[in-house]
Every structure is written in structure tokens, then in C-alpha cells.
Design a protein around this motif. Structure first.
Motif, mmCIF file in Angstrom:
data_model
loop_
_atom_site.group_PDB
_atom_site.id
_atom_site.type_symbol
_atom_site.label_atom_id
_atom_site.label_comp_id
_atom_site.label_asym_id
_atom_site.label_seq_id
_atom_site.Cartn_x
_atom_site.Cartn_y
_atom_site.Cartn_z
ATOM 1 N N TYR A 115 0.870 -1.173 0.000
ATOM 2 C CA TYR A 115 0.000 0.000 0.000
ATOM 3 C C TYR A 115 0.902 1.217 0.000
ATOM 4 O O TYR A 115 1.699 1.400 0.921
ATOM 5 C CB TYR A 115 -0.894 0.022 1.247
ATOM 6 C CG TYR A 115 -1.957 -1.044 1.258
ATOM 7 C CD1 TYR A 115 -3.120 -0.890 0.503
ATOM 8 C CD2 TYR A 115 -1.800 -2.200 2.019
ATOM 9 C CE1 TYR A 115 -4.105 -1.877 0.512
ATOM 10 C CE2 TYR A 115 -2.782 -3.177 2.031
ATOM 11 C CZ TYR A 115 -3.934 -3.014 1.282
ATOM 12 O OH TYR A 115 -4.897 -3.983 1.285
ATOM 13 N N LEU A 140 -8.685 -5.585 -0.378
ATOM 14 C CA LEU A 140 -9.359 -4.363 0.055
ATOM 15 C C LEU A 140 -10.568 -4.678 0.931
ATOM 16 O O LEU A 140 -10.889 -3.926 1.851
ATOM 17 C CB LEU A 140 -9.770 -3.533 -1.162
ATOM 18 C CG LEU A 140 -8.609 -2.983 -2.000
ATOM 19 C CD1 LEU A 140 -9.132 -2.199 -3.195
ATOM 20 C CD2 LEU A 140 -7.696 -2.102 -1.149
ATOM 21 N N SER A 141 -11.237 -5.796 0.645
ATOM 22 C CA SER A 141 -12.350 -6.228 1.489
ATOM 23 C C SER A 141 -11.876 -6.458 2.918
ATOM 24 O O SER A 141 -12.502 -5.992 3.885
ATOM 25 C CB SER A 141 -12.964 -7.515 0.928
ATOM 26 O OG SER A 141 -13.839 -8.116 1.858
ATOM 27 N N ARG A 199 -9.272 -5.242 4.307
ATOM 28 C CA ARG A 199 -8.809 -3.960 4.848
ATOM 29 C C ARG A 199 -9.979 -3.147 5.397
ATOM 30 O O ARG A 199 -9.896 -2.543 6.458
ATOM 31 C CB ARG A 199 -8.075 -3.181 3.754
ATOM 32 C CG ARG A 199 -7.343 -1.944 4.245
ATOM 33 C CD ARG A 199 -6.471 -1.386 3.128
ATOM 34 N NE ARG A 199 -5.819 -0.150 3.504
ATOM 35 C CZ ARG A 199 -4.678 -0.060 4.154
ATOM 36 N NH1 ARG A 199 -4.056 -1.163 4.519
ATOM 37 N NH2 ARG A 199 -4.139 1.117 4.443
ATOM 38 N N ARG A 200 -11.088 -3.152 4.683
ATOM 39 C CA ARG A 200 -12.281 -2.440 5.150
ATOM 40 C C ARG A 200 -12.760 -3.007 6.481
ATOM 41 O O ARG A 200 -13.096 -2.260 7.407
ATOM 42 C CB ARG A 200 -13.392 -2.536 4.107
ATOM 43 C CG ARG A 200 -14.664 -1.779 4.495
ATOM 44 C CD ARG A 200 -15.785 -2.030 3.501
ATOM 45 N NE ARG A 200 -16.448 -3.295 3.733
ATOM 46 C CZ ARG A 200 -17.684 -3.418 4.239
ATOM 47 N NH1 ARG A 200 -18.388 -2.343 4.567
ATOM 48 N NH2 ARG A 200 -18.223 -4.617 4.402
ATOM 49 N N ILE A 246 -9.395 2.747 2.319
ATOM 50 C CA ILE A 246 -9.333 2.033 1.040
ATOM 51 C C ILE A 246 -8.697 2.930 -0.015
ATOM 52 O O ILE A 246 -9.249 3.980 -0.365
ATOM 53 C CB ILE A 246 -10.749 1.608 0.590
ATOM 54 C CG1 ILE A 246 -11.383 0.671 1.612
ATOM 55 C CG2 ILE A 246 -10.690 0.952 -0.792
ATOM 56 C CD1 ILE A 246 -10.623 -0.600 1.876
ATOM 57 N N SER A 252 -10.905 1.768 -7.232
ATOM 58 C CA SER A 252 -11.593 0.932 -6.254
ATOM 59 C C SER A 252 -13.054 1.353 -6.094
ATOM 60 O O SER A 252 -13.909 0.537 -5.746
ATOM 61 C CB SER A 252 -10.873 0.993 -4.901
ATOM 62 O OG SER A 252 -10.823 2.317 -4.400
ATOM 63 N N ILE A 286 -15.947 -4.947 -2.992
ATOM 64 C CA ILE A 286 -15.085 -4.750 -1.831
ATOM 65 C C ILE A 286 -15.880 -4.891 -0.540
ATOM 66 O O ILE A 286 -15.364 -5.376 0.475
ATOM 67 C CB ILE A 286 -14.401 -3.366 -1.911
ATOM 68 C CG1 ILE A 286 -13.385 -3.349 -3.068
ATOM 69 C CG2 ILE A 286 -13.709 -2.995 -0.599
ATOM 70 C CD1 ILE A 286 -12.878 -1.967 -3.424
ATOM 71 N N TYR A 311 -8.648 8.428 -1.438
ATOM 72 C CA TYR A 311 -9.215 7.196 -0.915
ATOM 73 C C TYR A 311 -10.684 7.082 -1.305
ATOM 74 O O TYR A 311 -11.351 8.074 -1.592
ATOM 75 C CB TYR A 311 -9.054 7.145 0.614
ATOM 76 C CG TYR A 311 -7.606 7.239 1.026
ATOM 77 C CD1 TYR A 311 -6.809 6.108 1.088
ATOM 78 C CD2 TYR A 311 -7.022 8.479 1.290
ATOM 79 C CE1 TYR A 311 -5.462 6.194 1.422
ATOM 80 C CE2 TYR A 311 -5.680 8.576 1.621
ATOM 81 C CZ TYR A 311 -4.900 7.430 1.691
ATOM 82 O OH TYR A 311 -3.561 7.518 1.999
ATOM 83 N N ILE A 369 -16.052 4.174 2.173
ATOM 84 C CA ILE A 369 -16.811 2.928 2.298
ATOM 85 C C ILE A 369 -18.082 3.163 3.094
ATOM 86 O O ILE A 369 -18.257 4.199 3.737
ATOM 87 C CB ILE A 369 -15.955 1.806 2.945
ATOM 88 C CG1 ILE A 369 -15.490 2.219 4.360
ATOM 89 C CG2 ILE A 369 -14.749 1.499 2.071
ATOM 90 C CD1 ILE A 369 -16.372 1.790 5.484
#
Length: 223
Positions: A40, A66-67, A69-70, A76, A95, A102, A147, A150
Motif C-alpha cells: 500500500y 481491500l475487502s 482492509r475495510r 481504502i 476501487s 469490496i 481514498y 466505504i
């Protein structure tokens, strides 16, 4: 111009040796390698392959990263950069275009069972080993710090709450989730983001009922 690497790790390290000093001289690979990913870097997730033969499966692997990470309450990156080392190409995806994917939860290794995913076309393709213009564009992207916001749900609320408490010492549950029961109504971070405004969308659910048990369990661990 083509580069020849026998494995991804050698190519990845050479890429970072070449470009990290041009992006931020203070950064090392230790700063950007996290969560079993290829890195990252600011607002970018990078995924390296010796050669990318199936762009759909490589993108799906990145989406799974990324999923996870969320769920952990981490921002993200806006850009997904898929790097084909041998032919020195970078396929760039946003993304934001894959946010619905994600925001699903995946089980098992991110590199497994990725066939069958259907992606759109990259928003850009850069031939950084052939074009000076493309290389300059790549460096500009690697410096960017944008970013994708989300949506908070039951899968990620604990991760984001832990981050909020960690970064805001002394914060209470009501500061994060809100409280409408007292004389003073507290809207809460999830409905009116301030500290996390660059990373999450306002929660617009009618009530917070679906989060109550999870937040109560989290509170138990904090006391």
C-alpha cells in the motif's frame, strides 16, 4: 524494453528500489508492505505479477485484499495498480468502481479461486518501461493520497470503532455510534463523520439496532 524476473518478489523489490525514492525518500518497503499484500503506497494498492495473463483474476485478488482492509477499519486506496513486470505495464483500476465487491466478505486465501470474475476495462494502462510520459504519470499516481469512502455495516463496524477509539483517546461509544436516549442528543461519527470523513460515508440506516450487540461486546473488551 522488457524486464525478466524469475519471481514476483525480485521484480517487486526492483520496482520499489527504482520508484520509492522518486515518490518519498523517507519511505522503505517495510512502510508499505502490509497484510500479506504487495504494498500500500499512499492512495494505491499495488499487486505484482511476473506477467499478467488474466487481468480479471488479478483484480479480484486485489479486491479481496481491500475487502479485508475495510473490515479492519483501514482506509481504502482509490487506485488499484496491477503491475505486469516482464512487459513493464501497469493496469489501473478505481476501487470506487468495485465498491460493491469490496464490501462483500471473502473467506480463504486472496490468491485462491479467482477465476470467473468479470472486470471492466482499466481506466488507464501505462507502459512505464517504454514511455517517459507514462512513467511520469505513474510517479504522480504513486504520490497521490486519495481514498474511496466505504459504507459502514455490521461486517466492519467493530474495526472502524476500534480505530476511532484508538485515534481519539477518551472517546465513548456514543461519540462513535450516537445516542438519542439522553437529554443531549449525540449524532455520532458514523452518521456525521468528522474524524473519518475522508474514509467513510455517513450511515443512513433508520436505527443503529443491528450494531448494538457488536458495540456492546466491543465495549466489554475496552474495559
Amino acid at each position: 524494453m522488457f524486464s525478466h524476473f524469475s519471481n514476483e518478489v525480485d521484480g517487486q523489490l526492483k520496482f520499489y528500489q527504482d520508484y520509492l525514492p522518486l515518490v518519498d525518500k523517507t519511505l522503505t518497503t517495510d512502510d508499505i508492505l502490509a497484510d500479506y499484500t504487495d504494498g500500500y503506497l499512499n492512495g494505491n494498492l499495488l499487486e505484482f505479477k511476473v506477467v499478467i495473463n488474466d487481468i480479471n483474476s488479478v483484480l479480484f485478488q486485489a479486491i479481496k485484499y481491500l475487502s479485508a482492509r475495510r473490515v479492519k477499519g483501514r482506509e481504502i486506496p482509490k487506485n488499484i495498480l496491477l503491475v505486469s513486470l516482464t512487459n513493464q505495464k501497469v493496469y489501473i483500476f478505481s476501487s470506487e468502481d468495485y465498491l460493491s465487491d469490496i464490501e462483500k466478505v471473502y473467506f480463504g486465501g486472496a490468491s485462491l479461486k479467482n477465476s470467473g470474475f468479470s472486470a471492466g476495462n482499466p481506466i488507464e494502462t501505462l507502459e512505464y518501461g517504454k514511455s517517459q510520459f507514462d512513467e511520469s504519470r505513474l510517479i504522480s499516481l504513486l504520490r497521490s493520497k486519495l481514498y474511496t469512502k466505504i459504507n459502514i455495516d455490521e461486517n466492519c463496524i467493530v474495526g472502524w470503532a476500534e480505530r476511532f477509539y484508538r485515534e481519539n483517546k477518551g472517546a465513548k461509544k456514543s461519540d462513535f455510534i450516537g445516542d438519542y436516549t439522553g437529554k443531549v442528543k449525540i449524532i455520532g461519527e458514523i452518521r456525521k463523520p468528522e474524524k473519518l470523513k475522508d474514509f467513510i460515508n455517513p450511515y443512513v440506516g433508520e436505527t443503529n439496532a443491528q450494531f448494538q450487540y457488536l458495540m456492546d461486546k466491543l465495549n466489554d473488551t475496552l474495559h
